[in-house]
Design a protein around this motif. Structure first.
Motif, short mmCIF file in Angstrom:
data_model
loop_
_atom_site.label_atom_id
_atom_site.label_comp_id
_atom_site.label_asym_id
_atom_site.label_seq_id
_atom_site.Cartn_x
_atom_site.Cartn_y
_atom_site.Cartn_z
N GLN A 110 -1.34 -13.05 -15.97
CA GLN A 110 -0.26 -14.02 -16.17
C GLN A 110 -0.64 -15.43 -15.70
O GLN A 110 0.01 -16.39 -16.07
CB GLN A 110 0.99 -13.56 -15.42
CG GLN A 110 1.51 -12.22 -15.90
CD GLN A 110 2.08 -12.29 -17.30
OE1 GLN A 110 3.03 -13.01 -17.56
NE2 GLN A 110 1.49 -11.56 -18.23
N GLU A 138 2.12 -5.80 -26.99
CA GLU A 138 3.45 -6.39 -27.12
C GLU A 138 3.59 -7.31 -28.32
O GLU A 138 4.54 -7.24 -29.07
CB GLU A 138 3.86 -7.11 -25.82
CG GLU A 138 2.77 -7.98 -25.20
CD GLU A 138 3.24 -8.79 -24.01
OE1 GLU A 138 4.37 -9.25 -23.99
OE2 GLU A 138 2.42 -8.97 -23.07
N ARG A 636 11.98 -5.36 -16.73
CA ARG A 636 11.74 -6.46 -15.79
C ARG A 636 12.94 -6.55 -14.85
O ARG A 636 14.09 -6.51 -15.31
CB ARG A 636 11.55 -7.79 -16.52
CG ARG A 636 10.12 -8.07 -16.94
CD ARG A 636 9.63 -7.10 -17.94
NE ARG A 636 8.20 -7.21 -18.21
CZ ARG A 636 7.49 -6.28 -18.82
NH1 ARG A 636 8.04 -5.15 -19.22
NH2 ARG A 636 6.21 -6.45 -19.04
MO LIG Z 1 3.64 -9.05 -21.17
#
Ligand SMILES: [Mo]
Ligand SMILES: Nc1nc2c(c(=O)[nH]1)N[C@H]1C(S)=C(S)[C@@H](COP(=O)(O)OP(=O)(O)OC[C@H]3O[C@@H](n4cnc5c(=O)[nH]c(N)nc54)[C@H](O)[C@@H]3O)O[C@H]1N2
Ligand SMILES: Nc1nc2c(c(=O)[nH]1)N[C@H]1C(S)=C(S)[C@@H](COP(=O)(O)OP(=O)(O)OC[C@H]3O[C@@H](n4cnc5c(=O)[nH]c(N)nc54)[C@H](O)[C@@H]3O)O[C@H]1N2
Ligand code: SF4
Length: 773
Positions: A110, A138, A636
């Motif tokens: 990330q 994804e 999440r």
């Molecule tokens: Mo992701």
């Protein structure tokens, strides 16, 4: 340097990468605040960022290269030994099976893509282009659709959430997961403004759905039915933007016909959404002046994901919600984060290569098949597939079957535990980093971060690792051979450019290793030790050539900067700023220049999508008998962040990663809130603590993403914390085109535990959390 001061960087916990200032005291990060000077995030921060010290400093950081013994344990070895041995073993695999038997897995998480540029360079120099990473579990379905609609898989839609008057959120939870800059501020602004609205499609009454004007609580996995019904009603009501469609698109007649065939009532029922709500949704779309559609994993990891991505794009296009202020857009790139690979296939796993990437769901097949092109070695950098790829048991089996597995990471991950060699990287606050998550329009930003604390002893930044390895493999010349280039770089950029052209002309075998050549030459001249950013030099020149006006506007560059120096000016602006800089600033109309089809139009009709739409059967929308629940495997939450943190103490709540379940389902199970429950799928079983959650639909469950890491307890024993969610996921439960997992739709059944097993889980949880407190 004073022993304590605030230093600028960015957050590495999600792909928004907010600008930060970190208080550094005696080489430790002690406090975190938002950086108001960051032009993108302007001081914004979410709850997770305050916990960054738990990523940067913890007692399970790797500090030496490791080599696995035959008994499964590891020996510490020095860097020279590690590099020499790994080079020999890589060479051996390539000699025996060819370069294509090697794959890169990862290449950046990330917050860190600098290393990925170098890892990819080495991979190519060894003769392979096989890359697996998180994007292909994804986003590749979306990329595939973009390739057909816009002409290149690197055309990627951005969202102008800031200016929209209707935010249409499909399968995303930006209150928690963010995904666009300053998400909570925007959601609050929309809520407060009577002229702005939000629609959310989500089975769960998520934190975002709670703030919506209309929440469509779709049956899990039934998005294609719901989106199809909405599109059909838009056409039936003639609520499409005919002028936009005529001017900017092709293929409308064909898709109109396909959408008009949809039996709206039946599909609404399959989606479990009343017809009145669909009408209300269409009314809101019609009333909006500027709609922005925001999607994420709810559809991208949901059933029919590529088809849902297509329907989402049709929603944007048929309503003309594109290329204007407050709508969706395309955005520019400094360097595209993925490639364009239409019609390429990967034979060993018989799957399409999309965006230049191979899907992790096919990784075990690519290793365990007997196809002559199967993989024999994998290089893993910044990724933890033993926890994050589908079907943990098969991933572990594949890792064990490989001739060579090397892991580059900051910590001893579950994947590293299966590697032949583990190489300790410096953390993202100890080195130069940047990300290629630059998804904004009309202004797009780039942020090169310099290290804010010294590298932990024993670790190396990735460009250094790849330099040493490339030299040991005889691929990259030594320092002396590169000295003339470095000298030229210190003289002037034009001198460097001329010298580099001559050098690369004389050494064509170095073409793949351009990033490493730049790092070891031009890199030495860059400010604040940002040598790792050197490969951006070429990118800056290309960007300035592609979009000169937008770059000029972003830099405020007047006629004193001639066209041929614009790339240099851009590069200097990027590497010179510690809080990020705009690299393009477009006019809204420029969006058409970013469409790759030569006619600059959006091609609406995609034959395989229309066939898929025609095949959809509402009878399949409900779950299977043996596994009556649908598990969203990987939610999440406030305190999860992929696999980035390992110390369980970072979490302020949800220490065990609870299984969320509705009150009705809990009652029918006869279980108590907080009880340990067994979750069984076709692939495996995990035990989790359940938590009653009234936002869940009955029949749907959720387990969090980002748990299942080992961490040493107080006595040194490594204990695993929270659900390893991919134990439950099957690699075959995936999209037929993109190979992306249907993680939001894992069929499971629940069972209560015998008292002894429940007590063992309770005791282990206490031990983990008391040890790390
Ligand atoms: Mo992701
Ligand atoms: N706190 C936190 N934030 C993160 C991350 C993190 O680990 N933790 N990870 C980052 C990363 S890598 C990513 S990719 C993003 C992902 O960000 P999101 O996709 O926004 O997050 P999720 O919670 O995975 O899923 C979004 C929503 O999909 C819903 N959903 C489940 N099933 C369905 C369905 O069948 N249809 C529809 N329409 N919705 C469904 C869920 O209820 C959930 O609210 O988050 C980023 N941000
Ligand atoms: N079931 C299920 N599975 C999922 C998901 C889901 O929702 N459900 N979500 C998927 C998604 S959207 C994503 S993005 C992936 C993410 O899965 P991965 O691709 O595995 O990436 P991360 O979880 O971010 O792991 C990052 C790794 O990089 C390491 N690291 C941190 N800093 C550095 C550094 O500076 N250098 C190096 N070399 N390493 C570093 C960390 O220790 C960690 O091991 O998970 C996917 N898997
Ligand atoms: S939104 Fe993402 S990048 Fe910003 S502070 Fe939160 S986790 Fe970090």
């Amino acid at each position: 340097m004073p022993s304590s001061d605030w230093r600028k960087t960015a957050c590495n916990l999600c792909y928004v990468n907010c600008g930060l200032e970190l208080l550094v005291e005696s080489e430790r990060i002690t406090k975190v605040r938002g950086d108001r000077d960051n032009p993108k995030s302007k001081g914004y921060l979410c709850n997770k960022a305050a916990r960054i010290p738990f990523y940067a400093h913890h007692r399970d950081r790797l500090t030496t290269p490791l080599r696995r013994r035959t008994d499964g344990g590891f020996d510490a070895i020095d860097w020279d030994t590690a590099i020499t041995e790994i080079a020999a073993r890589l060479r051996d695999v390539v000699d025996r099976h060819g370069g294509k038997s090697l794959a890169l897995y990862g290449g950046g998480g990330q917050g860190n893509h600098a290393g990925g540029a170098y890892a990819t360079a080495l991979l190519r120099a060894l003769g392979s282009r096989h890359v697996f990473n998180a994007l292909s579990q994804e986003k590749t379905g979306d990329f595939w659709v973009n390739g057909h609609m816009f002409g290149s898989q690197t055309c990627h839609t951005a969202e102008d959430v800031h200016h929209c008057d209707l935010l249409f959120v499909i399968g995303a939870n930006p209150w928690i997961a963010h995904g666009f800059p300053n998400a909570r501020d925007h959601l609050n602004d929309i809520r407060k403004d009577p002229h702005r609205k939000m629609i959310v499609i989500d089975p769960r009454r998520s934190e975002t759905a709670e703030r919506a004007d209309l929440h469509l609580a779709v049956r899990p996995g039934a998005d294609a039915f719901l989106l199809g019904a909405i599109l059909a009603r838009l056409i039936q009501r003639d609520a499409v933007d005919h002028a936009f469609i005529a001017q900017h698109t092709t293929g409308y007649a064909e898709i109109r016909e396909a959408l008009l065939r949809i039996p709206v009532e039946q599909w609404a029922e399959a989606a479990d959404i009343p017809l009145e709500q669909i009408e209300q949704c269409v009314d809101m779309i019609v009333a909006a002046k500027a709609m922005t559609v925001r999607v994420e994993l709810g559809i991208q990891q949901g059933v029919n994901s590529t088809l849902s991505s297509y329907l989402e794009k049709l929603l944007i296009m048929l309503t003309g919600s594109f290329g204007r202020k407050g709508t969706n857009q395309l955005h520019s790139w400094l360097v595209p984060l993925w490639g364009n690979s239409p019609n390429q296939r990967f034979a060993a796993a018989d799957i399409e290569v999309i965006g230049g990437l191979l899907p992790p769901n096919l990784f075990p097949d690519a290793v365990l098949s007997d196809h002559p092109d199967r993989l024999h070695a994998v290089w893993i950098d910044s990724s933890n597939p033993a926890n994050t790829a589908s079907n943990t048991a098969r991933v572990e089996k594949a890792l064990r079957a490989l001739d060579l597995v090397v892991v580059v990471d900051v910590a001893m991950t579950e994947t590293a535990q299966l590697a032949h060699y583990v190489l300790p990287a410096s953390s993202q606050y100890e080195k130069t980093e940047f990300t290629l998550f630059n998804f904004e329009f009309p202004r797009n930003y780039f942020h090169v971060r310099a290290g804010v604390v010294a590298p932990l002893a024993g670790t190396l930044p990735e460009p250094e690792i790849y330099t040493r390895l490339s030299r040991a493999l005889g691929l990259l010349p030594g320092d002396n051979a590169l000295a003339p280039l470095r000298d030229a770089a210190f003289r002037s950029r034009p001198a460097f450019a001329a010298e580099l052209r001559a050098f690369m002309g004389a050494n064509p075998q170095l073409a793949a290793l351009g990033a490493l050549v730049l790092y070891n030459t031009l890199g030495a001249t860059l400010p604040d030790g940002t040598a790792a950013a050197a490969p951006l030099w070429q990118a800056a020149h290309l960007c300035a050539k592609r979009s000169p006006q937008a770059v000029r506007r972003a830099l405020n560059a007047g006629s004193d900067v001639p066209d041929e120096m614009l790339g240099e000016a851009l590069f200097d602006a990027i590497v010179g700023s510690r809080n990020g800089a705009a690299f393009t600033e477009h006019d809204y109309d420029d969006v058409w220049s970013l469409v790759s089809h030569p006619d600059r139009k959006v091609h609406l009709a995609i034959a395989p999508m229309l066939e898929w739409l025609g095949r959809l059967d509402p009878a399949n929308a409900a779950p299977r008998g043996d596994y009556p629940f649908v598990l969203a495997a990987g939610q999440r939450r406030m305190f999860n962040a992929n696999q980035i943190f390992r110390d369980p103490a970072w979490r302020r709540d949800d220490p065990d990663g609870a299984l969320l379940i509705s009150a009705a389902d809990l009652a029918s199970l006869g279980a108590e809130d907080g009880e340990w429950i067994s979750v069984q799928s076709a692939a495996g079983r995990v035990v989790a603590r359940c938590k009653r959650d009234d936002s869940m639909r009955s029949g749907q469950l959720a387990l969090p993403h980002g748990y299942g890491q080992d961490y040493p307890a107080a006595d040194g024993e490594r204990m695993n914390n929270g659900p390893r969610v991919n134990v439950l996921t099957e690699s075959g439960n995936r999209d037929p085109i993109a190979g992306t997992p249907y993680h939001k739709h894992v069929p499971v059944r629940l069972e209560r535990l015998a008292a002894a097993e429940a007590a063992a889980y309770e005791a282990a949880s206490r031990r983990i959390h008391s040890a790390s407190a």
